[in-house]
Motif scaffolding. Structure first.
Motif, short mmCIF file in Angstrom:
data_model
loop_
_atom_site.label_atom_id
_atom_site.label_comp_id
_atom_site.label_asym_id
_atom_site.label_seq_id
_atom_site.Cartn_x
_atom_site.Cartn_y
_atom_site.Cartn_z
N ALA B 8 0.22 -13.64 -1.63
CA ALA B 8 0.01 -14.15 -0.31
C ALA B 8 1.02 -13.95 0.43
CB ALA B 8 -0.47 -15.72 -0.57
N GLY B 9 2.10 -13.33 0.24
CA GLY B 9 3.26 -13.12 1.03
C GLY B 9 2.92 -11.90 1.91
N TYR B 10 3.84 -11.87 3.04
CA TYR B 10 3.52 -10.69 4.25
C TYR B 10 4.37 -9.31 4.06
CZ TYR B 10 0.66 -14.41 6.31
OH TYR B 10 -0.20 -15.27 6.71
N GLY B 11 5.27 -9.63 2.99
CA GLY B 11 6.21 -8.50 2.72
C GLY B 11 6.88 -7.94 3.86
N ARG B 12 7.54 -8.94 4.47
CA ARG B 12 8.14 -8.56 5.74
C ARG B 12 9.20 -7.58 5.65
NH1 ARG B 12 6.67 -13.94 7.50
NH2 ARG B 12 5.07 -13.70 8.87
N ARG B 13 9.96 -7.74 4.62
CA ARG B 13 11.25 -6.79 4.26
C ARG B 13 10.79 -5.27 4.10
NH1 ARG B 13 15.43 -9.08 0.49
NH2 ARG B 13 13.69 -10.07 -0.46
N LEU B 14 9.31 -4.98 3.89
CA LEU B 14 8.94 -3.77 3.70
C LEU B 14 8.31 -3.23 4.92
CD1 LEU B 14 7.73 -3.82 -0.05
CD2 LEU B 14 9.21 -2.36 1.02
N PRO B 16 7.80 -0.82 7.97
CA PRO B 16 6.48 -0.69 8.48
C PRO B 16 5.34 -0.64 7.49
CG PRO B 16 7.48 1.26 8.90
CD PRO B 16 8.58 0.67 8.23
N ILE B 17 5.84 -0.19 6.10
CA ILE B 17 4.49 0.20 5.20
C ILE B 17 3.64 -1.07 5.16
CG2 ILE B 17 5.40 2.18 4.52
CD1 ILE B 17 6.22 0.60 1.91
N THR B 18 4.23 -2.20 5.02
CA THR B 18 3.22 -3.33 5.05
C THR B 18 2.86 -3.94 6.34
OG1 THR B 18 5.30 -4.86 4.87
CG2 THR B 18 4.44 -4.19 2.85
N ASP B 19 2.84 -3.05 7.23
CA ASP B 19 2.55 -3.45 8.73
C ASP B 19 0.82 -3.84 8.70
OD1 ASP B 19 2.53 -4.19 11.30
OD2 ASP B 19 2.64 -2.14 12.13
N ASN B 20 0.22 -3.19 7.92
CA ASN B 20 -1.24 -3.28 7.89
C ASN B 20 -1.76 -3.53 6.58
OD1 ASN B 20 -1.06 -0.80 7.46
ND2 ASN B 20 -2.09 0.17 9.27
N LYS B 21 -0.95 -3.66 5.33
CA LYS B 21 -1.45 -3.77 4.41
C LYS B 21 -0.49 -4.82 3.39
CE LYS B 21 -0.28 0.56 2.05
NZ LYS B 21 -0.92 1.55 1.63
N PRO B 22 -1.11 -5.50 2.41
CA PRO B 22 -0.30 -6.40 1.79
C PRO B 22 0.48 -5.61 0.64
CG PRO B 22 -2.71 -6.42 0.98
CD PRO B 22 -2.68 -5.47 2.21
N LYS B 23 1.74 -6.39 0.37
CA LYS B 23 2.59 -5.43 -0.67
C LYS B 23 1.99 -5.05 -1.90
CE LYS B 23 6.89 -7.41 -2.02
NZ LYS B 23 7.80 -8.28 -1.61
N SER B 24 1.16 -5.91 -2.29
CA SER B 24 0.42 -5.64 -3.62
C SER B 24 -0.35 -4.45 -3.60
CB SER B 24 -0.38 -6.66 -4.23
OG SER B 24 -1.24 -7.07 -3.11
N LEU B 25 -0.88 -3.90 -2.41
CA LEU B 25 -1.66 -2.68 -2.45
C LEU B 25 -0.81 -1.42 -2.03
CD1 LEU B 25 -4.87 -3.76 -0.75
CD2 LEU B 25 -4.50 -4.07 -3.08
#
Lengths: 426, 426
Positions: B8-14, B16-25
């Motif tokens: 449920a996190g936004y993965g901010r430290r990742l 731009p690659i988590t800009d439009n998808k969750p870290k788990s994907l």
């Protein structure tokens, strides 16, 4: 579970071969009856054995058992003439719990013994596929218990297989019978105790009373030893029919490894001959292909299979095939393009085996069992060799190489497509 | 056992690659983090999953999961800003018994997960071999229970692996915390509940928070994917060092099967070149040998191994070897005796593989693991190809065939002797 094996009889109907040894030490298809029992029972998890014999054979049995790693106690029945139940009576104090009782003059295969050990009471068979009905002990089984038993009873619905799973309480009934009568047979005990019946119908078992039985047992064991799967057309139609005869003649004289080496030598000699006169080489090569079945048959029928043996044999086969094709190539002394064909034919021949063997290593299963269609694609070794023989006899050696190069490599391609189809997602 | 995966996190430290998808994907070494968890946990027997996500990523997660056969319930945490324990709180009513709790932004290998599932409480690791100590969550474990936990605690003796085996009673503690405070992290819950600790020290796990972590995870997974056994000297010294670089570059773009086919094509092209100019052919052949490692590395690192793939690759390898030697033979256009040597060299090359593969089929085990000495006998494919390249560069093609014919067939002989020695009684 303990197993009690009765071997106190004198085997009079097998004279003269039982003149100076007990029936249980007779070799049938390369292995003594007693050793067959010990080996198969042990494979099924039984570790403690009691063998009951008579004073005449005691020493022989003890000397024989010393050669093997099984834990066997030998018990002597001083009065074997009091019937085979008196032999069982001798082990009374040695039984802890449930035990298997086996007549040493019977033969069972491992499937029979696996099923029998799950049973209770007397193990009976309704079909009696391998039974001499005249001589057999019949059983009338009603509501799961023995109602009547004997060779000459009028009403019966199954056969006594000579295999029993008993509890220690059987000895109470046995003691009573032994006090009442001079001789007691197991069959009387079974009837008196109203033993439970377990059916294992259709499985392989037989008893060995006469020379005829002995011959039949040998033949049946060898027939059973013919591998069903993986054999090509020529194996089924020609090679196996001859190889089983050779196995029957040699099983008591040859180890599987010796048979492997003889088949290899004949193959290499056939290559030597093909260098000079291909038609004769081709005939010898086909002979080596027939002999190639003998080692496996001896091993399986005598319960002497070895993984090393199977592996080693398959490597020698590849080298025989190679040396024969090389010899033919040298005989041809062909132009450059033909050498490419020869190499392709040789490669294809190895790859037919490689692709199926490698399958077993990867998937852990026999490709001929999982992908049944594989059995119908031509190009197996027996078929190739037969074809090579025909072509050398006809003198068509160039054509042989061309066809071989095409057929073997197409077979590998077909194998790839089939494995992709059946196992592509695995 | 159920498994709850928090994503449920936004993965901010990742970014731009988590800009439009969750870290788990995010794909790491060819497979999404979430799918790694599902696949390995499922292989270990877990069949019921709950994934907690936030409302922004819900649709993406659902669409992604639809492509796979796992039974997953997606739960949305409406207030993920209340801390990751609030995500756990969302599944309260759905838990039956003991369950595994996993942070989706971690990577574990199957050995880790197998061991962790046998544990209880928080799974901790004393060694932290793959951990960034600054960033990691430390745990002070005293008498088997958590005494303290956090990123900046002073006294600690192990690391939080992000993997927990919990009982439903954890929700009582969690409920209390959620009522007391606005945001609750799993680490606070763990401390408050004085959770048991299970040690799985030294096994592979890491968390993926930054781009640097992502890079490291990819590298580690690919390094781990290099098969240890069966590789020859040249593979270990040269080929693997290059192939892992190629794998790193291509793992997100190439399937294992595509890599197999590319390596095969390069091999066949090298044969074509060898027909005309062997030195260049030899170089290309060595290149195909390096590429031959890539398919397996991609497959293992991305958890996409397939038995068909392994089997198919090994068959193509045999044909590449064959076609190269055939091409060299044709180039030589040699006298009769030399053709015998060429055939023998070709045969020996196939038989090196055949003898070891057939061993696996017969004995059901890897010969290089059972008979360690096999690792030291020269003649493996990578070594042969490297030697072939050297000899074609030097122009010693006749000598090459003679040496190859001797070395490969001697290797098969050595294999036979070793198997006889180690397994002759098997």
């Amino acid at each position: 579970m303990q197993a009690v094996i009765l071997s106190a009889g004198y085997g009079r109907r097998l004279y003269p071969i039982t003149d100076n040894k007990p029936k249980s030490l007779i070799k049938v298809a390369g292995k003594e009856l007693l050793l067959r029992h010990l080996q198969i029972l042990n494979e099924q998890g039984i570790e403690e054995f009691i063998v009951v014999t008579n004073s005449m054979y005691e020493k022989q049995i003890r000397n024989f058992l010393r050669k093997f790693p099984y834990k066997v106690e030998v018990v002597v029945n001083p009065e074997p003439e009091r019937g085979n139940a008196s032999s069982l009576y001798c082990v009374k104090g040695k039984i802890k719990d449930t035990f298997a009782l086996i007549m040493s003059d019977h033969i069972y295969d491992s499937v029979f013994i696996e099923e029998a050990l799950k049973g209770k009471g007397i193990i009976v068979d309704e079909l009696g596929r391998f039974v001499d009905i005249e001589e057999s002990t019949k059983v009338l089984c009603v509501s799961g218990r023995v109602e009547d038993i004997g060779k000459d009873i009028d009403k019966w619905n199954c056969y006594d297989t000579g295999f029993f799973i008993l509890d220690a309480d059987i000895f109470e009934t046995l003691e009573r019978l032994m006090e009442e009568k001079r001789t007691v047979e197991i069959s009387e005990l079974v009837k008196e105790h109203k033993l439970e019946c377990t059916h294992v119908s259709g499985l392989f078992w037989m008893d060995v009373d006469t020379m005829t039985d002995l011959e039949r047992a040998r033949k049946l064991l060898i027939e059973k030893s013919v591998k069903g799967t993986g054999d090509g057309l020529i194996s089924r139609l020609i090679n196996r029919r001859i190889s089983v005869k050779i196995t029957e003649a040699l099983i008591d004289r040859l180890t599987p490894m010796q048979a492997t080496l003889i088949s290899f030598l004949v193959g290499i000699i056939s290559s030597g001959i093909a260098l000079i006169f291909p038609p004769l080489g081709g005939l010898m090569y086909q002979l080596s292909s027939i002999l190639d079945g003998v080692d496996g048959e001896i091993a399986r029928a005598s319960l002497n299979t070895s993984k090393f043996g199977g592996w080693f044999d398959s490597i020698l086969d590849r080298y025989v095939d190679f040396s024969f094709l090389l010899a033919l190539g040298i005989y041809l002394s062909p132009p450059l393009w033909m050498w490419a064909v020869i190499l392709l034919a040789t490669m294809g021949s190895v790859m037919v085996s490689y692709s199926t063997e490698r399958y077993k290593g990867e998937f852990g299963e026999n490709i001929y069992k999982t992908i049944k269609l594989m059995n119908y694609i031509p190009g197996k070794r027996d078929e190739r060799i037969f074809f090579i023989m025909i072509m050398t006899l006809l003198g068509y050696i160039e054509e042989l190489f061309i066809i071989l190069a095409i057929v073997t490599n197409l077979r590998v391609l077909a194998t790839i497509l089939l494995v992709k189809l059946y196992k592509g997602t695995g």
